[in-house]
Design an enzyme around this catalytic site. Structure first.
Site, mmCIF file in Angstrom:
data_model
loop_
_atom_site.group_PDB
_atom_site.id
_atom_site.type_symbol
_atom_site.label_atom_id
_atom_site.label_comp_id
_atom_site.label_asym_id
_atom_site.label_seq_id
_atom_site.Cartn_x
_atom_site.Cartn_y
_atom_site.Cartn_z
ATOM 1 N N HIS A 365 0.318 -10.280 -5.362
ATOM 2 C CA HIS A 365 0.043 -8.722 -5.707
ATOM 3 C C HIS A 365 0.633 -8.399 -4.851
ATOM 4 O O HIS A 365 1.024 -6.987 -4.265
ATOM 5 C CB HIS A 365 -1.321 -8.477 -5.405
ATOM 6 C CG HIS A 365 -2.387 -8.047 -6.242
ATOM 7 N ND1 HIS A 365 -2.617 -7.574 -7.206
ATOM 8 C CD2 HIS A 365 -3.229 -9.239 -6.615
ATOM 9 C CE1 HIS A 365 -3.112 -7.277 -8.295
ATOM 10 N NE2 HIS A 365 -4.514 -8.682 -7.465
ATOM 11 N N LYS A 548 -1.952 7.057 -1.169
ATOM 12 C CA LYS A 548 -1.468 6.199 -0.768
ATOM 13 C C LYS A 548 -1.360 5.700 0.240
ATOM 14 O O LYS A 548 -1.537 6.317 1.843
ATOM 15 C CB LYS A 548 -0.298 5.717 -1.474
ATOM 16 C CG LYS A 548 1.223 5.897 -0.913
ATOM 17 C CD LYS A 548 2.170 5.659 -1.339
ATOM 18 C CE LYS A 548 2.678 6.330 -2.323
ATOM 19 N NZ LYS A 548 3.169 5.200 -4.005
ATOM 20 N N ARG A 549 -2.284 4.382 0.666
ATOM 21 C CA ARG A 549 -2.492 3.531 2.334
ATOM 22 C C ARG A 549 -1.111 3.835 2.835
ATOM 23 O O ARG A 549 0.346 4.349 2.425
ATOM 24 C CB ARG A 549 -2.095 1.854 2.026
ATOM 25 C CG ARG A 549 -4.016 1.438 1.389
ATOM 26 C CD ARG A 549 -4.770 2.140 2.816
ATOM 27 N NE ARG A 549 -4.778 1.730 3.451
ATOM 28 C CZ ARG A 549 -5.920 0.344 4.212
ATOM 29 N NH1 ARG A 549 -6.419 0.080 3.209
ATOM 30 N NH2 ARG A 549 -5.443 0.195 4.976
ATOM 31 N N LYS A 554 6.166 1.932 2.184
ATOM 32 C CA LYS A 554 5.930 3.013 1.511
ATOM 33 C C LYS A 554 6.870 4.251 1.811
ATOM 34 O O LYS A 554 6.797 4.769 0.873
ATOM 35 C CB LYS A 554 4.372 3.003 1.337
ATOM 36 C CG LYS A 554 3.711 1.765 0.792
ATOM 37 C CD LYS A 554 1.839 1.956 0.557
ATOM 38 C CE LYS A 554 1.427 1.275 0.157
ATOM 39 N NZ LYS A 554 1.156 0.806 -1.241
ATOM 40 N N THR A 656 -0.192 1.863 -8.922
ATOM 41 C CA THR A 656 -0.986 2.017 -9.548
ATOM 42 C C THR A 656 -1.074 3.849 -9.543
ATOM 43 O O THR A 656 -1.085 4.657 -10.866
ATOM 44 C CB THR A 656 -2.074 1.239 -9.794
ATOM 45 O OG1 THR A 656 -2.987 0.983 -8.771
ATOM 46 C CG2 THR A 656 -2.123 0.786 -10.444
ATOM 47 N N LYS A 660 -1.280 7.127 -12.448
ATOM 48 C CA LYS A 660 -2.031 7.796 -12.595
ATOM 49 C C LYS A 660 -1.408 9.158 -12.561
ATOM 50 O O LYS A 660 -1.979 10.020 -13.493
ATOM 51 C CB LYS A 660 -3.744 7.851 -11.378
ATOM 52 C CG LYS A 660 -3.801 6.539 -11.671
ATOM 53 C CD LYS A 660 -4.878 6.306 -10.829
ATOM 54 C CE LYS A 660 -4.962 4.731 -10.590
ATOM 55 N NZ LYS A 660 -5.875 4.465 -8.989
HETATM 56 C C1 Z2T Z 1 -3.125 -4.373 -2.157
HETATM 57 O O1 Z2T Z 1 -3.385 -3.329 -2.123
HETATM 58 C C2 Z2T Z 1 -1.486 -4.248 -2.964
HETATM 59 C C3 Z2T Z 1 -1.598 -6.627 -2.591
HETATM 60 C C4 Z2T Z 1 -1.568 -6.574 -1.852
HETATM 61 O O2 Z2T Z 1 -0.933 -7.647 -1.454
HETATM 62 C C5 Z2T Z 1 -3.013 -6.253 -1.135
HETATM 63 C C6 Z2T Z 1 -3.604 -5.186 -1.475
HETATM 64 CL CL1 Z2T Z 1 -4.935 -5.051 -0.858
HETATM 65 C C7 Z2T Z 1 -1.843 -8.815 -1.172
HETATM 66 C C8 Z2T Z 1 -1.612 -3.469 -3.968
HETATM 67 C C9 Z2T Z 1 -0.317 -3.725 -4.425
HETATM 68 O O3 Z2T Z 1 0.502 -3.413 -2.825
HETATM 69 C C10 Z2T Z 1 0.280 -3.129 -4.945
HETATM 70 O O4 Z2T Z 1 1.747 -3.023 -5.278
HETATM 71 C C11 Z2T Z 1 -0.275 -3.064 -6.451
HETATM 72 O O5 Z2T Z 1 0.059 -1.833 -7.415
HETATM 73 C C12 Z2T Z 1 -1.525 -3.397 -6.304
HETATM 74 O O6 Z2T Z 1 -2.437 -4.260 -5.202
HETATM 75 C C13 Z2T Z 1 -2.312 -3.676 -7.655
HETATM 76 O O7 Z2T Z 1 -1.634 -4.704 -7.817
#
Ligand code: Z2T
Length: 812
Positions: A365, A548-549, A554, A656, A660
């Site tokens: 991810h 978003k976080r 970002k 994601t 949405k």
């Molecule tokens: C996370 O939410 C995502 C990636 C991570 O890498 C860890 C966490 Cl907690 C270890 C996110 C991505 O940042 C985002 O781009 C992606 O859409 C999402 O995972 C689901 O794949």
């Protein structure tokens, strides 16, 4: 398993009368109270149990159908699930919404007030955890026999509040008042070992016996995961750590040493105490590795138990089982399965390795180097001594394979080794995950390509066929139907039926309505009503959302520089014809991530300055919505006009939230990053606001030496924005933010500033033409059907899992 298991089960009533009877039964016999003395909480619990019963009946039939067909099962292993609130979803998926509203009248309650008591289990950080929830929803909807495994944290993601404009964190005791959605399954508990040492086994060169130094119990409970418009109900099984009976020291207790008497139990229970609140960074803490092994050990034994119910021996294990690893967090499952097969079930190494490799698949991810998990060898050795030995063996055989393919390439061996040999030796979990699985996927086209070409390039050279892309998707039920009922009703009317809810490509049928004046008028009215409900700023203003976080990659700081520039422009020309905007931020920062928390503080300081400025305030509002979670996302997304997806290209794996928002008719302003690229390709270039460097250009800038000051010196508005921060216009807050932007600006914020501002002017031109904007909005929804999690699951099922649906008959 007996096919008759489900036969003879009383079907629960479907009339209002029957539902009300069941509600009253729940209230009297399960809550132990009466209509007269029922509290709102009693009413909530009674309703939840009544709805849950409807799903439980389907669950029983699902189990019967699955066991009868002995299919290949999908096991999704994830350290995080952000399931969202359960009541509304379960009402929808069981078709009991109207019955519930009707029946609650007998208790003198409305459904709305009862829904407020439904707490969301915040067992995840952000995108990765919510993706897990969308995928299990879609697996059930697509009739895939599947179980999701996770950890039942006592405390989920922290609750965020603002204190003096700064983020404050409080613990999230989400199940404090109980959780009616959960079924405990104490019979299926497991024991998990940690620490200790290994001993040779006489007569066997490969087997070892592991003597753990600590034993902990894993107690499972599960939540039901219903499919939409189908009978299937799958489960998510969550493990909670407990001390064994022996962990309570009665003699110490008798001697008055109360803390010492329970210390072992406390130590055990700490394993599932709290979710680590880090999104995309790894801390390398021992307790975290313990959590990971706890999840894996309990889940693998459960998977084997389930396999044994229907099969003999090991020959069919890989054929009947696929285990999807949600990032590297559960990757110790690879050496753990080897340990179980070799040490406990006495298979020979090669046979065990061939089973293991064809059982697992791995989803990555991220590309961020700091998010790639590695564990110090000494820590690993202490906590999981046998697993480290197995990893060494896996690595030895693996490096032999590399050496055979690329003889004499010692550099390559060093790069690819599962053990990193830096200043300290570390276990590289991503390498282990690639070596021990049959398929590896990224989560958007660009991300999968960059994985192959950068971080995992050596592995892609060795095993090109192993690498795939599966673009993420989201649940249209939760993020359209439940979150945005007004828009959903309008879409259903426009398309003639609501088949789109589980066949999202049908949204394309809206295209022909994108120029229909009355449809457009109603589309606009829906958005406006959603904004009125949200009550953040003037509903007639452009609602510009960045939710978003908080992370520097970002680039919330880029949005903020835009806000400050708008503030300057309006002040310089108060009589100008300004497009009124409400800029809404929401998101959490990891508690130890100071740079991100400084950005939050600065946003709030800028917002306060603007609110206090009578010249600017009528045109511009900055809102920071506290404690962003699934529930809040469901309120903000339907009200958004503009979706900010402005990460530095090459950094956001997918995103994601972008999907949405597009599905709910927000237009994206974004870089060529993650799934933005695919959104743009589908909705059309002219319906997407693109700006900034692409991933290739960004890499070039960084390689050729980046000097943020050059942008600052060259661009007067940019200079004014940063100078305002340092000059104290916003109460002296945010100097660290300005320093980091001018000093190194790791994510090229200043390089993209001008392009972003120009693009925002393009946005305003479109906004000033309401028909144009509405057309853009309708077309975004119409062409985003690809981003359904149902499509994502169809891709996994066909290309990675090789599984077929197993429909559940109504009359089994
Ligand atoms: C996370 O939410 C995502 C990636 C991570 O890498 C860890 C966490 Cl907690 C270890 C996110 C991505 O940042 C985002 O781009 C992606 O859409 C999402 O995972 C689901 O794949």
């Amino acid at each position: 398993m007996d096919l008759r298991q489900g036969i003879g089960l009383r079907r629960l009533g479907t009339t209002a009368d029957e539902f009300q009877q069941d509600l009253l039964s729940s209230l009297y016999y399960r809550r132990g109270t009466t209509v007269e003395s029922a509290s709102p909480r009693d009413a909530y619990e009674a309703l939840a149990l009544t709805v849950r019963d409807r799903l439980a009946e389907r669950r029983a039939r699902t189990a019967a159908a699955h066991f009868a067909s002995n299919p290949r099962w999908v096991y999704y292993l994830s350290a995080e699930y952000l399931l969202g609130a359960q009541l509304e979803q379960n009402l929808l998926y069981s078709g009991t919404g109207d019955l519930a509203s009707q029946s609650l009248k007998v208790l003198g309650r409305t459904l709305e007030e009862i829904e407020d008591l439904d707490v969301e289990p915040g067992l995840g950080n952000g995108g990765l955890g919510r993706l897990a929830a969308c995928l299990v929803d879609a697996m059930a909807t697509r009739d895939i026999p599947a179980v999701g495994y996770g950890i039942r944290y006592d405390f989920g993601i922290f609750r965020q509040s603002l204190e003096g404009g700064a983020q404050a964190e409080r613990p999230d005791d989400w199940a404090f008042q109980g959780n009616p959605w959960e079924f405990p399954a104490p019979d299926d508990r497991q024991t998990v070992g940690f620490y200790g040492h290994t001993e040779p086994v006489a007569g066997s060169p490969t087997r070892k016996s592991w003597v753990p130094g600590e034993i902990v119990l894993g107690e499972p409970s599960h939540m039901l995961v219903p499919g939409y418009r189908t009978e299937t109900v799958n489960i998510v099984r969550l493990w909670r750590a407990r001390g064994s009976e022996a962990s309570f020291d009665l003699s110490r207790f008798a001697a008055g040493q109360y803390a010492e008497a329970v210390q072992e139990a406390v130590r055990a229970e700490n394993i599932s105490k709290v979710l680590y609140p880090d999104d995309s960074t790894e801390l390398g803490r021992e307790l975290r590795l313990k959590q990971q092994y706890f999840l894996v050990s309990c889940s693998l034994r459960d998977i084997i138990r389930r396999f044994r119910l229907r099969n003999e021996g090991w020959d069919d294990f890989a054929e009947k089982t696929v285990i999807q690893l949600n990032d590297t967090h559960p990757t110790i499952a690879i050496p753990e399965l080897m340990r179980l097969l070799v040490d406990e079930y006495e298979l020979d190494w090669d046979k065990a390795w061939s089973i293991t490799r064809s059982t697992f698949a791995y989803t990555c991810h991220t590309l961020l180097p700091e998010a790639l998990e590695t564990w110090p060898v000494p820590l690993f050795e202490r906590l999981l001594p046998r697993h480290l030995e197995i990893i060494y063996l896996i690595n030895m055989f693996f490096l032999r394979e590399v050496e055979a393919r690329f003889p004499g390439d010692s550099d390559r061996l060093r790069r690819m080794s599962i053990i990193g040999e830096g200043s300290e030796r570390r276990v590289r979990m991503a390498h282990l995950a690639v070596v021990g699985t049959e398929a590896v996927n990224g989560v958007a086209e660009l991300h999968s390509k960059l994985l192959r070409e950068t971080v995992l390039q050596d592995f892609a050279d060795l095993w090109p066929a192993k690498f795939q892309n599966v673009t993420n998707g989201v649940s249209p039920r939760r993020f359209m139907k439940l979150a945005n009922p007004r828009l959903s009703d309008l879409i259903t009317e426009g398309l003639g039926d609501d088949g789109w809810l589980n066949d999202l490509d049908r949204l394309a049928g809206l295209e022909r309505l994108a120029g229909d004046a009355s449809f457009m008028e109603r589309w606009r009215a829906v958005k406006r009503a959603n904004k009125v409900d949200l009550a953040a700023g003037d509903p007639d203003s452009l609602t510009d959302v960045m939710i978003k976080r908080f992370h520097e990659y970002k680039r919330q700081q880029l949005k903020l520089l835009h806000v400050i520039t708008m503030y300057h422009r309006i002040r310089a020309n108060p009589a100008g014809d300004w497009v009124p905007r409400t800029v809404l931020f929401a998101g959490k920062a990891a508690p130890a991530y100071h740079a991100a928390k400084n950005i939050i503080r600065l946003i709030n300081a800028v917002g306060a300055t603007i609110a206090a400025d009578p010249v600017v305030a009528p045109h511009l509002t900055v809102v920071f919505a506290e404690n962003y979670n699934v529930t809040l996302a469901e309120r903000i997304i339907p009200a958004a006009d503009l979706s900010e997806q402005i990460s530095l290209a090459g950094k956001e794996a997918s995103g994601t939230g972008n999907m949405k928002l597009a599905l709910n008719g927000a237009i994206t302003i974004g870089t060529l990053d993650g799934a933005n690229i695919e959104i743009r390709a589908r909705v059309g270039e002219e319906n997407f606001f693109l700006f900034g460097l692409d991933a290739f250009q960004a890499a070039e800038v960084q390689i050729s030496g980046y000097h943020p000051r050059e942008h600052y010196d060259r661009d007067a508005e940019l200079k004014a924005a940063i100078d305002a921060i340092t000059a104290g216009t916003f109460g002296g807050v945010g100097r660290e933010v300005a320093d980091s932007l001018l000093g190194w600006d790791e994510y090229l914020t200043l390089a993209d500033y001008r392009s972003y501002l120009d693009c925002q002017e393009e946005v305003e031109r479109a906004w000033r033409d309401p028909d144009r904007w509405t057309r853009l909005s309708i077309l975004n929804t119409a062409h985003s059907g690809f981003f359904s999690a149902d499509r994502t699951i169809a891709d996994y099922a066909a290309r990675i899992w090789r599984v077929a649906p197993v429909p559940v008959p109504k009359d089994i």
